[in-house]
Design an enzyme around this catalytic site. Structure first.
Site, PDB file in Angstrom:
ATOM      1  N   ARG A   1      22.931   6.042  22.646  1.00 59.68           N
ATOM      2  CA  ARG A   1      22.815   6.310  24.291  1.00 59.68           C
ATOM      3  C   ARG A   1      22.887   4.916  24.882  1.00 59.68           C
ATOM      4  NH1 ARG A   1      17.923   9.697  25.431  1.00 59.68           N
ATOM      5  NH2 ARG A   1      18.583   9.398  27.773  1.00 59.68           N
TER       6      ARG A   1
ATOM      7  N   HIS B   1      19.696  17.710  42.651  1.00 66.02           N
ATOM      8  CA  HIS B   1      19.276  18.801  41.756  1.00 66.02           C
ATOM      9  C   HIS B   1      18.947  20.016  42.446  1.00 66.02           C
ATOM     10  CE1 HIS B   1      16.888  20.198  38.132  1.00 66.02           C
ATOM     11  NE2 HIS B   1      16.083  20.841  38.967  1.00 66.02           N
TER      12      HIS B   1
ATOM     13  N   ASP C   1      14.035   7.905  38.029  1.00 65.99           N
ATOM     14  CA  ASP C   1      13.619   7.034  37.306  1.00 65.99           C
ATOM     15  C   ASP C   1      13.587   7.404  35.924  1.00 65.99           C
ATOM     16  OD1 ASP C   1      12.142   9.261  36.825  1.00 65.99           O
ATOM     17  OD2 ASP C   1      10.085   8.639  38.190  1.00 65.99           O
TER      18      ASP C   1
ATOM     19  N   ASP D   1      14.266  14.052  36.309  1.00 73.14           N
ATOM     20  CA  ASP D   1      14.113  14.920  37.502  1.00 73.14           C
ATOM     21  C   ASP D   1      12.855  14.548  38.283  1.00 73.14           C
ATOM     22  OD1 ASP D   1      16.478  16.016  37.308  1.00 73.14           O
ATOM     23  OD2 ASP D   1      15.672  17.695  36.481  1.00 73.14           O
TER      24      ASP D   1
HETATM   25  C1  GRF Z   1      25.108  20.897  41.030  1.00 73.63           C
HETATM   26  O1  GRF Z   1      24.586  22.027  41.403  1.00 73.63           O
HETATM   27  C2  GRF Z   1      24.006  19.980  40.861  1.00 73.63           C
HETATM   28  O2  GRF Z   1      22.909  19.939  41.773  1.00 73.63           O
HETATM   29  C3  GRF Z   1      23.764  19.948  39.356  1.00 73.63           C
HETATM   30  O3  GRF Z   1      25.002  20.227  38.910  1.00 73.63           O
HETATM   31  C4  GRF Z   1      25.971  20.869  39.790  1.00 73.63           C
HETATM   32  C5  GRF Z   1      27.310  20.184  39.816  1.00 73.63           C
HETATM   33  O4  GRF Z   1      28.357  20.896  40.725  1.00 73.63           O
HETATM   34  N1  GRF Z   1      23.229  18.920  39.018  1.00 73.63           N
HETATM   35  P1  GRF Z   1      29.666  20.222  40.849  1.00 73.63           P
HETATM   36  O5  GRF Z   1      30.215  19.605  39.536  1.00 73.63           O
HETATM   37  O6  GRF Z   1      29.619  19.217  41.966  1.00 73.63           O
HETATM   38  O7  GRF Z   1      30.374  21.279  41.411  1.00 73.63           O
END
Ligand code: GRF
Length: 224
Positions: A86, A130, A162, A166
């Site tokens: 990674r 998120h 960070d 989340d």
């Molecule tokens: C979003 O709901 C975001 O919060 C989450 O993944 C989803 C991505 O959606 N982390 P998109 O690919 O932007 O349509």
């Protein structure tokens, strides 16, 4: 982050990382990319031109790559399998972002956790979106988890990234009510509508130099 005194001299450059559909990338393009913000009646005097300079995906078939290409935005794909680990993967990605002079890295539906080695390259300049009111329901299936729990209110969080999952300092949040007849899909749709406003707003505030940290409590983000 780009220094505020650079404002006006060159665009504020975004690197956007995606893994899938990229509807949030699309909202960034529509609302902010290359003067879209200036055309928006809401853009204030501090508005600085914003450019999506590079879109990166770990997934070669992510539809978001197509959205970028349709708008003439450079793309790059970094499949995890191509790298020994990674850290190597993330350092290659960081090199590419630096080549494009990126001021802010936006994780917009990017499904991999970025390593501390990556974060060190962009101090206080990586943000994530998120679909819950953090710190409630972190992790990979927040909408399902919220529904399973029986919560009546959820929402959207934009936060600095960070080393945790989340856990970074919160920039903006907005609540979304859960209706009794909601399904995961109907709730996801309303959450998406909020995301499509909130993420561009956070980017705009950062580009205008209006987001800083409280020295007494670095978890607390000040919006001026
Ligand atoms: C979003 O709901 C975001 O919060 C989450 O993944 C989803 C991505 O959606 N982390 P998109 O690919 O932007 O349509």
């Amino acid at each position: 982050m780009g220094a505020p005194d650079e404002a006006g001299s060159r665009p504020f450059r975004l690197g956007v990382l995606i893994s899938g559909s990229g509807s949030n990338l699309q909202s960034i393009i529509d609302r902010l990319h290359k003067g879209a913000a200036a055309a928006d009646a809401g853009a204030g005097d501090d508005a600085r031109a914003i450019e999506v300079s590079l879109v990166i995906s770990d997934n070669v078939s992510a539809y978001g790559l197509k959205r970028a290409q349709n708008n003439g935005i450079p793309t790059a794909v970094f499949p995890m399998d191509d790298y020994a680990d990674r850290v190597q993967h993330d350092l290659a990605m960081a090199d590419e972002l630096e080549k494009h002079g990126v001021d802010l890295v936006v994780l917009a539906g990017y499904m991999l956790i970025v390593t501390p080695a990556f974060l060190e390259r962009f101090p206080q300049a990586v943000i994530n979106l998120h679909p819950s009111l953090l710190p409630a329901f972190p992790g990979g299936t927040p909408i399902e988890d919220t529904m399973d729990y029986g919560a009546r209110v959820t929402g959207v969080t934009v936060h600095f990234v960070d080393a945790g999952t989340d856990t970074g300092p919160i920039i903006l949040q907005e609540a979304v009510e859960i209706k009794y007849n909601d399904t995961v899909e109907s709730l996801r749709e309303r959450i998406h509508a909020v995301e499509h406003r909130l993420l561009p707003r956070a980017i705009e505030l950062i580009s205008e130099g209006r987001v800083s940290f409280d020295e007494a409590n670095p978890r607390f983000v000040i919006i001026s």
